[in-house]
Design a protein around this motif. Sequence first.
Motif, PDB file in Angstrom:
ATOM      1  N   VAL A 203      39.708  34.171  48.930  1.00 38.29           N
ATOM      2  CA  VAL A 203      40.138  32.826  49.328  1.00 38.29           C
ATOM      3  C   VAL A 203      40.882  32.890  50.655  1.00 38.29           C
ATOM      4  O   VAL A 203      40.702  32.035  51.529  1.00 38.29           O
ATOM      5  CB  VAL A 203      41.019  32.190  48.231  1.00 38.29           C
ATOM      6  CG1 VAL A 203      41.623  30.881  48.696  1.00 38.29           C
ATOM      7  CG2 VAL A 203      40.226  32.004  46.944  1.00 38.29           C
ATOM      8  N   ASP A 204      41.723  33.908  50.811  1.00 35.39           N
ATOM      9  CA  ASP A 204      42.530  34.037  52.030  1.00 35.39           C
ATOM     10  C   ASP A 204      41.699  34.215  53.294  1.00 35.39           C
ATOM     11  O   ASP A 204      42.132  33.831  54.374  1.00 35.39           O
ATOM     12  CB  ASP A 204      43.506  35.205  51.905  1.00 35.39           C
ATOM     13  CG  ASP A 204      44.685  34.889  51.001  1.00 35.39           C
ATOM     14  OD1 ASP A 204      45.073  33.707  50.897  1.00 35.39           O
ATOM     15  OD2 ASP A 204      45.233  35.835  50.408  1.00 35.39           O
ATOM     16  N   VAL A 205      40.513  34.789  53.188  1.00 35.16           N
ATOM     17  CA  VAL A 205      39.690  35.025  54.382  1.00 35.16           C
ATOM     18  C   VAL A 205      38.595  33.979  54.581  1.00 35.16           C
ATOM     19  O   VAL A 205      37.955  33.954  55.628  1.00 35.16           O
ATOM     20  CB  VAL A 205      39.059  36.435  54.370  1.00 35.16           C
ATOM     21  CG1 VAL A 205      40.145  37.501  54.372  1.00 35.16           C
ATOM     22  CG2 VAL A 205      38.107  36.614  53.202  1.00 35.16           C
ATOM     23  N   CYS A 206      38.396  33.124  53.609  1.00 35.75           N
ATOM     24  CA  CYS A 206      37.320  32.130  53.692  1.00 35.75           C
ATOM     25  C   CYS A 206      37.642  31.075  54.757  1.00 35.75           C
ATOM     26  O   CYS A 206      38.703  30.443  54.694  1.00 35.75           O
ATOM     27  CB  CYS A 206      37.120  31.471  52.328  1.00 35.75           C
ATOM     28  SG  CYS A 206      35.748  30.285  52.309  1.00 35.75           S
ATOM     29  N   PRO A 207      36.733  30.849  55.712  1.00 36.76           N
ATOM     30  CA  PRO A 207      36.995  29.859  56.755  1.00 36.76           C
ATOM     31  C   PRO A 207      36.751  28.411  56.326  1.00 36.76           C
ATOM     32  O   PRO A 207      37.068  27.483  57.069  1.00 36.76           O
ATOM     33  CB  PRO A 207      36.029  30.271  57.872  1.00 36.76           C
ATOM     34  CG  PRO A 207      34.896  30.917  57.155  1.00 36.76           C
ATOM     35  CD  PRO A 207      35.506  31.598  55.955  1.00 36.76           C
TER      36      PRO A 207
ATOM     37  N   CYS B 239      34.051  37.105  52.519  1.00 33.57           N
ATOM     38  CA  CYS B 239      34.694  37.251  51.214  1.00 33.57           C
ATOM     39  C   CYS B 239      34.246  38.496  50.456  1.00 33.57           C
ATOM     40  O   CYS B 239      34.997  39.054  49.659  1.00 33.57           O
ATOM     41  CB  CYS B 239      34.429  36.021  50.350  1.00 33.57           C
ATOM     42  SG  CYS B 239      32.670  35.672  50.080  1.00 33.57           S
ATOM     43  N   VAL B 240      33.045  38.948  50.700  1.00 29.61           N
ATOM     44  CA  VAL B 240      32.444  40.030  49.917  1.00 29.61           C
ATOM     45  C   VAL B 240      33.298  41.295  49.923  1.00 29.61           C
ATOM     46  O   VAL B 240      33.640  41.842  48.879  1.00 29.61           O
ATOM     47  CB  VAL B 240      31.010  40.342  50.391  1.00 29.61           C
ATOM     48  CG1 VAL B 240      30.441  41.547  49.671  1.00 29.61           C
ATOM     49  CG2 VAL B 240      30.120  39.128  50.208  1.00 29.61           C
ATOM     50  N   ASP B 241      33.648  41.773  51.095  1.00 32.14           N
ATOM     51  CA  ASP B 241      34.403  43.023  51.199  1.00 32.14           C
ATOM     52  C   ASP B 241      35.856  42.880  50.771  1.00 32.14           C
ATOM     53  O   ASP B 241      36.522  43.884  50.519  1.00 32.14           O
ATOM     54  CB  ASP B 241      34.340  43.571  52.627  1.00 32.14           C
ATOM     55  CG  ASP B 241      32.956  44.078  52.984  1.00 32.14           C
ATOM     56  OD1 ASP B 241      32.197  44.443  52.067  1.00 32.14           O
ATOM     57  OD2 ASP B 241      32.628  44.101  54.189  1.00 32.14           O
ATOM     58  N   GLU B 242      36.339  41.669  50.692  1.00 29.62           N
ATOM     59  CA  GLU B 242      37.733  41.452  50.292  1.00 29.62           C
ATOM     60  C   GLU B 242      37.934  41.504  48.785  1.00 29.62           C
ATOM     61  O   GLU B 242      39.054  41.689  48.310  1.00 29.62           O
ATOM     62  CB  GLU B 242      38.230  40.098  50.811  1.00 29.62           C
ATOM     63  CG  GLU B 242      38.293  40.014  52.309  1.00 29.62           C
ATOM     64  CD  GLU B 242      39.207  41.054  52.931  1.00 29.62           C
ATOM     65  OE1 GLU B 242      40.320  41.268  52.416  1.00 29.62           O
ATOM     66  OE2 GLU B 242      38.788  41.670  53.935  1.00 29.62           O
ATOM     67  N   CYS B 243      36.888  41.350  48.020  1.00 29.53           N
ATOM     68  CA  CYS B 243      37.003  41.309  46.561  1.00 29.53           C
ATOM     69  C   CYS B 243      37.252  42.702  45.999  1.00 29.53           C
ATOM     70  O   CYS B 243      36.385  43.573  46.086  1.00 29.53           O
ATOM     71  CB  CYS B 243      35.749  40.703  45.937  1.00 29.53           C
ATOM     72  SG  CYS B 243      35.858  40.601  44.144  1.00 29.53           S
ATOM     73  N   PRO B 244      38.424  42.925  45.369  1.00 28.19           N
ATOM     74  CA  PRO B 244      38.741  44.251  44.851  1.00 28.19           C
ATOM     75  C   PRO B 244      37.878  44.697  43.665  1.00 28.19           C
ATOM     76  O   PRO B 244      37.862  45.877  43.331  1.00 28.19           O
ATOM     77  CB  PRO B 244      40.198  44.149  44.414  1.00 28.19           C
ATOM     78  CG  PRO B 244      40.687  42.823  44.798  1.00 28.19           C
ATOM     79  CD  PRO B 244      39.525  41.989  45.218  1.00 28.19           C
ATOM     80  N   VAL B 245      37.165  43.761  43.038  1.00 27.20           N
ATOM     81  CA  VAL B 245      36.325  44.119  41.892  1.00 27.20           C
ATOM     82  C   VAL B 245      34.834  43.947  42.184  1.00 27.20           C
ATOM     83  O   VAL B 245      34.004  43.997  41.277  1.00 27.20           O
ATOM     84  CB  VAL B 245      36.733  43.331  40.615  1.00 27.20           C
ATOM     85  CG1 VAL B 245      38.105  43.759  40.144  1.00 27.20           C
ATOM     86  CG2 VAL B 245      36.657  41.829  40.828  1.00 27.20           C
ATOM     87  N   SER B 246      34.480  43.736  43.439  1.00 24.21           N
ATOM     88  CA  SER B 246      33.079  43.597  43.866  1.00 24.21           C
ATOM     89  C   SER B 246      32.330  42.557  43.034  1.00 24.21           C
ATOM     90  O   SER B 246      31.252  42.812  42.498  1.00 24.21           O
ATOM     91  CB  SER B 246      32.354  44.941  43.802  1.00 24.21           C
ATOM     92  OG  SER B 246      32.991  45.870  44.637  1.00 24.21           O
TER      93      SER B 246
END
Length: 113
Positions: free
Chosen positions: A18-22, A46-53
Amino acid sequence: MAFVVCEPCIKCKYTDCVDVCPVACFHEGETMLAIDPDECIDCGVCVDECPVSAIYPGDEVPEKWQAYIALNAQYAKEWPVVEEGHDPLPTAEEFKNIAEKRAHFSPNPPANG
């Protein structure tokens, strides 16, 4: 095709994505997030930011999680938009490495939503 939040998000609900979504395409449910396919601009940050993929391009969602394409579209219309990240669920550490979590999915919006 829009990105899709899949089963690994359930009972974790990390909001790094959410924090990186423009754009405001993330919606928050009680136990997971969903992406509105009509709002997603397919940027993929968002893909690479998700800690659980848990996030996949719509055309690359694993077969076992195909139902999450429709689930995201449905619940993005029902759950509130989330535009700022916050702490994950208290169950995140316990559930982040559990493979089968569909039974823990809740169709409800977040308690604070």
